[in-house]
Scaffold this motif. Structure first.
Motif, PDB file in Angstrom:
ATOM      1  N   ASP A 214      12.751  22.383  25.227  1.00 40.88           N
ATOM      2  CA  ASP A 214      12.724  21.363  26.431  1.00 40.88           C
ATOM      3  C   ASP A 214      12.059  19.853  25.885  1.00 40.88           C
ATOM      4  O   ASP A 214      12.538  18.899  26.664  1.00 40.88           O
ATOM      5  CB  ASP A 214      11.603  22.061  27.225  1.00 40.88           C
ATOM      6  CG  ASP A 214      11.992  23.004  28.256  1.00 40.88           C
ATOM      7  OD1 ASP A 214      13.337  23.236  28.243  1.00 40.88           O
ATOM      8  OD2 ASP A 214      11.270  24.043  28.623  1.00 40.88           O
ATOM      9  N   ASP A 215      11.515  19.741  24.865  1.00 40.04           N
ATOM     10  CA  ASP A 215      11.126  18.439  24.348  1.00 40.04           C
ATOM     11  C   ASP A 215      12.248  17.712  23.676  1.00 40.04           C
ATOM     12  O   ASP A 215      12.123  16.610  23.117  1.00 40.04           O
ATOM     13  CB  ASP A 215       9.922  18.612  23.499  1.00 40.04           C
ATOM     14  CG  ASP A 215      10.304  19.251  22.140  1.00 40.04           C
ATOM     15  OD1 ASP A 215      11.208  19.927  21.870  1.00 40.04           O
ATOM     16  OD2 ASP A 215       9.248  19.356  21.532  1.00 40.04           O
ATOM     17  N   GLY A 216      13.527  18.163  23.555  1.00 42.38           N
ATOM     18  CA  GLY A 216      14.689  17.802  22.810  1.00 42.38           C
ATOM     19  C   GLY A 216      14.521  18.008  21.193  1.00 42.38           C
ATOM     20  O   GLY A 216      15.781  17.832  20.598  1.00 42.38           O
ATOM     21  N   ARG A 217      13.794  18.542  20.847  1.00 42.22           N
ATOM     22  CA  ARG A 217      13.859  19.025  19.336  1.00 42.22           C
ATOM     23  C   ARG A 217      14.679  20.157  18.989  1.00 42.22           C
ATOM     24  O   ARG A 217      14.322  21.213  19.856  1.00 42.22           O
ATOM     25  CB  ARG A 217      12.313  19.342  18.808  1.00 42.22           C
ATOM     26  CG  ARG A 217      11.128  18.128  19.047  1.00 42.22           C
ATOM     27  CD  ARG A 217      11.551  17.094  17.872  1.00 42.22           C
ATOM     28  NE  ARG A 217      10.685  15.983  17.903  1.00 42.22           N
ATOM     29  CZ  ARG A 217       9.687  15.931  17.133  1.00 42.22           C
ATOM     30  NH1 ARG A 217       9.146  16.807  16.031  1.00 42.22           N
ATOM     31  NH2 ARG A 217       8.848  14.661  17.098  1.00 42.22           N
ATOM     32  N   PHE A 218      15.471  20.109  18.091  1.00 46.17           N
ATOM     33  CA  PHE A 218      16.313  21.361  17.718  1.00 46.17           C
ATOM     34  C   PHE A 218      15.525  22.072  16.705  1.00 46.17           C
ATOM     35  O   PHE A 218      14.914  21.734  15.876  1.00 46.17           O
ATOM     36  CB  PHE A 218      17.431  20.995  16.912  1.00 46.17           C
ATOM     37  CG  PHE A 218      18.348  20.316  18.188  1.00 46.17           C
ATOM     38  CD1 PHE A 218      19.593  21.150  18.720  1.00 46.17           C
ATOM     39  CD2 PHE A 218      18.439  19.235  18.851  1.00 46.17           C
ATOM     40  CE1 PHE A 218      20.421  20.938  19.657  1.00 46.17           C
ATOM     41  CE2 PHE A 218      19.331  18.956  19.835  1.00 46.17           C
ATOM     42  CZ  PHE A 218      20.209  19.820  20.050  1.00 46.17           C
ATOM     43  N   HIS A 219      15.791  23.579  16.867  1.00 45.49           N
ATOM     44  CA  HIS A 219      15.008  24.491  15.884  1.00 45.49           C
ATOM     45  C   HIS A 219      16.112  25.505  15.509  1.00 45.49           C
ATOM     46  O   HIS A 219      17.074  25.911  16.192  1.00 45.49           O
ATOM     47  CB  HIS A 219      14.071  25.418  16.974  1.00 45.49           C
ATOM     48  CG  HIS A 219      13.189  24.649  17.440  1.00 45.49           C
ATOM     49  ND1 HIS A 219      11.724  24.703  16.850  1.00 45.49           N
ATOM     50  CD2 HIS A 219      12.574  23.638  18.574  1.00 45.49           C
ATOM     51  CE1 HIS A 219      10.634  23.902  17.765  1.00 45.49           C
ATOM     52  NE2 HIS A 219      11.466  23.217  18.497  1.00 45.49           N
ATOM     53  N   LEU A 220      15.921  26.001  14.047  1.00 45.06           N
ATOM     54  CA  LEU A 220      16.687  26.810  13.429  1.00 45.06           C
ATOM     55  C   LEU A 220      16.626  28.345  14.272  1.00 45.06           C
ATOM     56  O   LEU A 220      15.390  28.686  14.296  1.00 45.06           O
ATOM     57  CB  LEU A 220      16.692  26.946  12.023  1.00 45.06           C
ATOM     58  CG  LEU A 220      17.213  28.154  11.436  1.00 45.06           C
ATOM     59  CD1 LEU A 220      18.895  27.942  11.455  1.00 45.06           C
ATOM     60  CD2 LEU A 220      16.869  28.244  10.015  1.00 45.06           C
ATOM     61  N   ILE A 221      17.674  28.787  14.893  1.00 50.36           N
ATOM     62  CA  ILE A 221      17.497  30.324  15.283  1.00 50.36           C
ATOM     63  C   ILE A 221      17.886  31.279  14.292  1.00 50.36           C
ATOM     64  O   ILE A 221      17.507  32.306  13.852  1.00 50.36           O
ATOM     65  CB  ILE A 221      18.422  30.371  16.519  1.00 50.36           C
ATOM     66  CG1 ILE A 221      17.809  29.371  17.589  1.00 50.36           C
ATOM     67  CG2 ILE A 221      18.361  31.878  17.046  1.00 50.36           C
ATOM     68  CD1 ILE A 221      18.948  29.259  18.996  1.00 50.36           C
ATOM     69  N   ALA A 222      19.063  31.112  13.778  1.00 49.88           N
ATOM     70  CA  ALA A 222      19.740  32.081  12.659  1.00 49.88           C
ATOM     71  C   ALA A 222      20.690  31.102  11.610  1.00 49.88           C
ATOM     72  O   ALA A 222      21.553  30.286  12.110  1.00 49.88           O
ATOM     73  CB  ALA A 222      20.619  33.069  13.082  1.00 49.88           C
ATOM     74  N   ARG A 223      20.418  31.477  10.294  1.00 49.23           N
ATOM     75  CA  ARG A 223      21.611  30.927   9.599  1.00 49.23           C
ATOM     76  C   ARG A 223      22.345  32.091   8.817  1.00 49.23           C
ATOM     77  O   ARG A 223      21.732  33.132   8.641  1.00 49.23           O
ATOM     78  CB  ARG A 223      20.716  30.338   8.197  1.00 49.23           C
ATOM     79  CG  ARG A 223      21.386  29.306   7.266  1.00 49.23           C
ATOM     80  CD  ARG A 223      20.587  28.926   6.086  1.00 49.23           C
ATOM     81  NE  ARG A 223      19.392  28.286   6.246  1.00 49.23           N
ATOM     82  CZ  ARG A 223      18.897  27.125   6.171  1.00 49.23           C
ATOM     83  NH1 ARG A 223      19.930  26.243   5.798  1.00 49.23           N
ATOM     84  NH2 ARG A 223      17.916  26.662   6.404  1.00 49.23           N
ATOM     85  N   HIS A 224      23.520  31.665   8.736  1.00 47.22           N
ATOM     86  CA  HIS A 224      24.641  32.760   8.171  1.00 47.22           C
ATOM     87  C   HIS A 224      25.297  32.383   7.159  1.00 47.22           C
ATOM     88  O   HIS A 224      26.020  31.361   7.192  1.00 47.22           O
ATOM     89  CB  HIS A 224      25.591  33.147   9.595  1.00 47.22           C
ATOM     90  CG  HIS A 224      25.009  33.685  11.041  1.00 47.22           C
ATOM     91  ND1 HIS A 224      24.624  34.986  10.842  1.00 47.22           N
ATOM     92  CD2 HIS A 224      24.601  33.041  12.012  1.00 47.22           C
ATOM     93  CE1 HIS A 224      23.969  35.154  12.110  1.00 47.22           C
ATOM     94  NE2 HIS A 224      23.980  34.189  12.756  1.00 47.22           N
ATOM     95  N   GLU A 225      25.622  33.367   6.095  1.00 46.81           N
ATOM     96  CA  GLU A 225      26.418  33.055   4.868  1.00 46.81           C
ATOM     97  C   GLU A 225      27.956  32.927   5.351  1.00 46.81           C
ATOM     98  O   GLU A 225      28.565  33.726   6.298  1.00 46.81           O
ATOM     99  CB  GLU A 225      26.259  34.047   4.045  1.00 46.81           C
ATOM    100  CG  GLU A 225      24.908  34.214   3.588  1.00 46.81           C
ATOM    101  CD  GLU A 225      24.471  33.057   2.463  1.00 46.81           C
ATOM    102  OE1 GLU A 225      25.349  32.517   1.665  1.00 46.81           O
ATOM    103  OE2 GLU A 225      23.209  32.834   2.283  1.00 46.81           O
ATOM    104  N   LEU A 226      28.637  32.111   4.749  1.00 47.37           N
ATOM    105  CA  LEU A 226      29.982  31.811   4.839  1.00 47.37           C
ATOM    106  C   LEU A 226      30.581  32.735   3.757  1.00 47.37           C
ATOM    107  O   LEU A 226      30.499  32.601   2.529  1.00 47.37           O
ATOM    108  CB  LEU A 226      30.628  30.351   4.641  1.00 47.37           C
ATOM    109  CG  LEU A 226      30.095  29.533   5.758  1.00 47.37           C
ATOM    110  CD1 LEU A 226      30.346  28.179   5.282  1.00 47.37           C
ATOM    111  CD2 LEU A 226      30.894  29.834   7.016  1.00 47.37           C
ATOM    112  N   THR A 227      31.100  34.003   4.215  1.00 44.87           N
ATOM    113  CA  THR A 227      31.518  34.889   3.305  1.00 44.87           C
ATOM    114  C   THR A 227      32.902  35.253   3.191  1.00 44.87           C
ATOM    115  O   THR A 227      33.525  36.481   2.585  1.00 44.87           O
ATOM    116  CB  THR A 227      30.673  36.277   3.291  1.00 44.87           C
ATOM    117  OG1 THR A 227      30.846  36.661   4.617  1.00 44.87           O
ATOM    118  CG2 THR A 227      29.154  35.913   3.158  1.00 44.87           C
ATOM    119  N   GLY A 228      33.874  34.846   4.052  1.00 43.43           N
ATOM    120  CA  GLY A 228      35.290  34.860   4.188  1.00 43.43           C
ATOM    121  C   GLY A 228      36.140  34.869   2.802  1.00 43.43           C
ATOM    122  O   GLY A 228      35.577  34.085   1.943  1.00 43.43           O
TER     123      GLY A 228
END
Length: 228
Positions: A214-228
């Motif tokens: 709500d304050d406009g700050r962005f937060h990391l939710i999940a980080r995913h590996e590029l494995t294709g």
């Protein structure tokens, strides 16, 4: 946390560049913490003023720009879709990263052939678009105030943002808009601090789901590996 918008970003992997960038901006999106700015002599303005605009996003490059969730979709479903996308997409290797002045702001730009990187970003925009709520009239009006080209306006209408697909340009933002002379001075001061931290080659091995509080700050939710 409850988030009002979501985005797909590239966040530099934990390490010296990520640490310096979080301190420089004053916000670590990966940990959700305010950071003390570094003491750097010779800047034309205080660090907190130079970095005021990009601070809330954290050190990142936008892959799929911020959007509100479409009705009937959920954060968990979006995260699952991003995980599936990353499992199907290969990591991207470029020659390196370098400090660049893009008009009135500074950013880190990749060196080398960006074809695979641009394809990755385009796939993320297209494949995850079902999760994006349509823009409101107010959002359209605000975006159109930037004197968009006809091509960019068409992209805005189709994808919710004018700087995607053929208008995409990968960059890791370091400053807000500055008078060009101050941007040049800031670049000269920053370069020796950044030079030993910039990877060669530069590999993009993950994409991250981000949420805007709500304050406009962005937060990391999940980080995913590029494995294709």
């Amino acid at each position: 946390m409850n988030f009002k918008r979501y985005a797909i970003y590239y966040l530099p992997e934990p390490g010296p560049l990520a640490d310096f960038g979080a301190a420089w901006l004053g916000w670590d999106a990966a940990t959700g913490q305010d950071m003390a700015h570094p003491c750097i002599d010779g800047l034309p303005l205080p660090v907190e003023q130079i970095t005021d605009t990009p601070r809330k996003y954290g050190l990142h490059a936008t892959i799929k720009p911020p959007f509100r969730l479409a009705p009937g979709t959920t954060e968990n479903a979006l995260n699952d879709a991003l995980a599936a996308l990353c499992a199907d997409q290969p990591a991207v290797t470029l020659d390196g990263l370098d400090l660049a002045q893009l008009g009135r702001f500074l950013a880190l730009r990749p060196e080398g052939d960006e074809t695979a990187l641009n394809a990755l970003a385009a796939n993320a925009v297209r494949i995850l678009d079902a999760f994006r709520a349509p823009l409101s009239e107010a959002e359209l009006t605000r975006r159109r105030a930037a004197n968009l080209s006809p091509e960019q306006d068409a992209l805005l209408l189709q994808w919710g943002y004018p700087y995607v697909m053929e208008s995409f340009r990968f960059h890791i933002t370091l400053t807000g808009k500055l008078p060009k002379a101050q941007a040049r001075q800031t670049a000269q001061v920053l370069k020796p601090h950044l030079a030993p931290l910039l990877p060669q080659p530069f590999r993009i091995t993950t994409l991250s789901l981000m949420g805007e509080a709500d304050d406009g700050r962005f937060h990391l939710i999940a980080r995913h590996e590029l494995t294709g």
